[in-house]
Design a protein around this motif. Sequence first.
Motif, PDB file in Angstrom:
ATOM      1  N   LEU A  47     -27.735  -4.470  43.404  1.00 14.10           N
ATOM      2  CA  LEU A  47     -26.679  -5.083  44.206  1.00 14.10           C
ATOM      3  C   LEU A  47     -25.550  -5.570  43.321  1.00 14.10           C
ATOM      4  O   LEU A  47     -24.374  -5.514  43.710  1.00 14.10           O
ATOM      5  CB  LEU A  47     -27.254  -6.243  45.022  1.00 14.10           C
ATOM      6  CG  LEU A  47     -26.269  -7.003  45.912  1.00 14.10           C
ATOM      7  CD1 LEU A  47     -25.771  -6.113  47.041  1.00 14.10           C
ATOM      8  CD2 LEU A  47     -26.917  -8.270  46.469  1.00 14.10           C
ATOM      9  N   ALA A  50     -23.394  -2.726  42.808  1.00 10.82           N
ATOM     10  CA  ALA A  50     -22.668  -2.322  44.014  1.00 10.82           C
ATOM     11  C   ALA A  50     -21.571  -3.308  44.401  1.00 10.82           C
ATOM     12  O   ALA A  50     -20.593  -2.928  45.042  1.00 10.82           O
ATOM     13  CB  ALA A  50     -23.647  -2.161  45.176  1.00 10.82           C
ATOM     14  N   SER A  51     -21.750  -4.584  44.029  1.00 10.10           N
ATOM     15  CA  SER A  51     -20.758  -5.593  44.388  1.00 10.10           C
ATOM     16  C   SER A  51     -20.336  -6.333  43.123  1.00 10.10           C
ATOM     17  O   SER A  51     -20.707  -5.947  42.016  1.00 10.10           O
ATOM     18  CB  SER A  51     -21.345  -6.570  45.404  1.00 10.10           C
ATOM     19  OG  SER A  51     -22.460  -7.263  44.860  1.00 10.10           O
ATOM     20  N   SER A  52     -19.576  -7.385  43.288  1.00  7.50           N
ATOM     21  CA  SER A  52     -19.175  -8.185  42.127  1.00  7.50           C
ATOM     22  C   SER A  52     -20.277  -9.183  41.796  1.00  7.50           C
ATOM     23  O   SER A  52     -21.097  -9.536  42.649  1.00  7.50           O
ATOM     24  CB  SER A  52     -17.874  -8.933  42.423  1.00  7.50           C
ATOM     25  OG  SER A  52     -18.080  -9.909  43.440  1.00  7.50           O
ATOM     26  N   ASP A  55     -20.272 -12.294  44.015  1.00  4.45           N
ATOM     27  CA  ASP A  55     -20.816 -12.027  45.348  1.00  4.45           C
ATOM     28  C   ASP A  55     -22.336 -11.962  45.315  1.00  4.45           C
ATOM     29  O   ASP A  55     -23.018 -12.475  46.213  1.00  4.45           O
ATOM     30  CB  ASP A  55     -20.263 -10.711  45.898  1.00  4.45           C
ATOM     31  CG  ASP A  55     -18.817 -10.831  46.342  1.00  4.45           C
ATOM     32  OD1 ASP A  55     -18.353 -11.976  46.510  1.00  4.45           O
ATOM     33  OD2 ASP A  55     -18.148  -9.790  46.500  1.00  4.45           O
ATOM     34  N   ALA A  56     -22.877 -11.308  44.284  1.00  5.48           N
ATOM     35  CA  ALA A  56     -24.332 -11.190  44.173  1.00  5.48           C
ATOM     36  C   ALA A  56     -24.973 -12.553  43.942  1.00  5.48           C
ATOM     37  O   ALA A  56     -26.014 -12.876  44.529  1.00  5.48           O
ATOM     38  CB  ALA A  56     -24.699 -10.230  43.043  1.00  5.48           C
ATOM     39  N   GLU A 141     -16.897  -9.488  53.994  1.00  3.80           N
ATOM     40  CA  GLU A 141     -17.350  -9.176  52.640  1.00  3.80           C
ATOM     41  C   GLU A 141     -18.756  -9.721  52.403  1.00  3.80           C
ATOM     42  O   GLU A 141     -19.609  -9.050  51.798  1.00  3.80           O
ATOM     43  CB  GLU A 141     -16.383  -9.751  51.610  1.00  3.80           C
ATOM     44  CG  GLU A 141     -15.022  -9.040  51.580  1.00  3.80           C
ATOM     45  CD  GLU A 141     -14.056  -9.699  50.619  1.00  3.80           C
ATOM     46  OE1 GLU A 141     -14.453 -10.710  49.977  1.00  3.80           O
ATOM     47  OE2 GLU A 141     -12.921  -9.213  50.490  1.00  3.80           O
ATOM     48  N   ARG A 142     -19.007 -10.923  52.873  1.00  2.00           N
ATOM     49  CA  ARG A 142     -20.337 -11.515  52.695  1.00  2.00           C
ATOM     50  C   ARG A 142     -21.387 -10.760  53.487  1.00  2.00           C
ATOM     51  O   ARG A 142     -22.487 -10.499  52.994  1.00  2.00           O
ATOM     52  CB  ARG A 142     -20.304 -12.989  53.134  1.00  2.00           C
ATOM     53  CG  ARG A 142     -19.397 -13.857  52.273  1.00  2.00           C
ATOM     54  CD  ARG A 142     -19.201 -15.215  52.896  1.00  2.00           C
ATOM     55  NE  ARG A 142     -18.222 -16.011  52.153  1.00  2.00           N
ATOM     56  CZ  ARG A 142     -17.692 -17.148  52.607  1.00  2.00           C
ATOM     57  NH1 ARG A 142     -18.039 -17.604  53.797  1.00  2.00           N
ATOM     58  NH2 ARG A 142     -16.815 -17.807  51.873  1.00  2.00           N
ATOM     59  N   THR A 145     -22.216  -7.595  51.768  1.00  2.00           N
ATOM     60  CA  THR A 145     -23.083  -7.793  50.610  1.00  2.00           C
ATOM     61  C   THR A 145     -24.545  -7.862  51.039  1.00  2.00           C
ATOM     62  O   THR A 145     -25.423  -7.247  50.423  1.00  2.00           O
ATOM     63  CB  THR A 145     -22.701  -9.085  49.861  1.00  2.00           C
ATOM     64  OG1 THR A 145     -21.337  -9.002  49.438  1.00  2.00           O
ATOM     65  CG2 THR A 145     -23.592  -9.292  48.645  1.00  2.00           C
ATOM     66  N   GLY A 148     -25.583  -4.454  52.018  1.00  5.04           N
ATOM     67  CA  GLY A 148     -25.799  -3.611  50.852  1.00  5.04           C
ATOM     68  C   GLY A 148     -27.180  -3.810  50.259  1.00  5.04           C
ATOM     69  O   GLY A 148     -27.854  -2.836  49.879  1.00  5.04           O
TER      70      GLY A 148
END
Length: 260
Positions: A47, A50-52, A55-56, A141-142, A145, A148
């Motif tokens: 993850l 896949a994300s920043s 965010d993770a 966005e959250r 995440t 994802g």
Amino acid sequence: MDIGSYIGVFGAFGMVVFSVLVGGGNLMSIIDLPSFLMVVLGSYFALMTASSLPDALGIWNIFGRTFKLQSYNEQGIIQKMMAFSEKARREGLLALEDELEDLDDEFMKKGLRLMVDGTDASVIRDLMELELSQMQARHGERIATVGGWAALAPGLGMIGTVVGLIGMLQNLEDKARIGPNMALALITTLYGSMVSNLLLIPFGEKLKKHDAKESTTKEMVIEGVLSIQAGENTRILALKLMAYLTPAVRKTMEAELLKD
């Protein structure tokens, strides 16, 4: 505290345990730390790719929101809007300036401040809807995440199963271990499915509902501010805002606030 979330999580996992025990199985047969770590930590690290990183790392705080009962105080907002409407109709819009400092709702305060300052209605709507859309984007966005991670967990489960099968096939001479090794290899698939379907997907759906509810509340505030600015009758304003409520709550409020 959102009791439904607690009941849902513990109930879902409880039913898995119950099914294993009732089916004559051994609970220890589905517990394997390396498989758990591969699925949970492996998918979490994926993850991060896949994300920043923020965010993770912030996803744990997001999960915390699903266990908190979110209150948007729609009924309180309607009552305040009605009071502001009555005062504005009696004393003018500028009379509301003294009321703004006591407001806890920053979104409502901003809209009313623009109104008191004489900002055009179309500009007020544009600014407030812009803030609303940006809030929805942040929420999206959250939620993405969480979604994802939900998509990655089953994949890591399958990887763990393949790794286990490779180890089993390398030791086929020990036929007595084929069955237990196969069962152990499948545990990661089980963990991936459980993490995704019992936790992450439900968390994502709960967050979507929170976003929808908060968005609806802010839309109600926008309509209220513009109705006050337009000088609409307080009763009309109340009926307009109550349209955002559920039928049961709306009926109760109409009985309380619109008696006359």
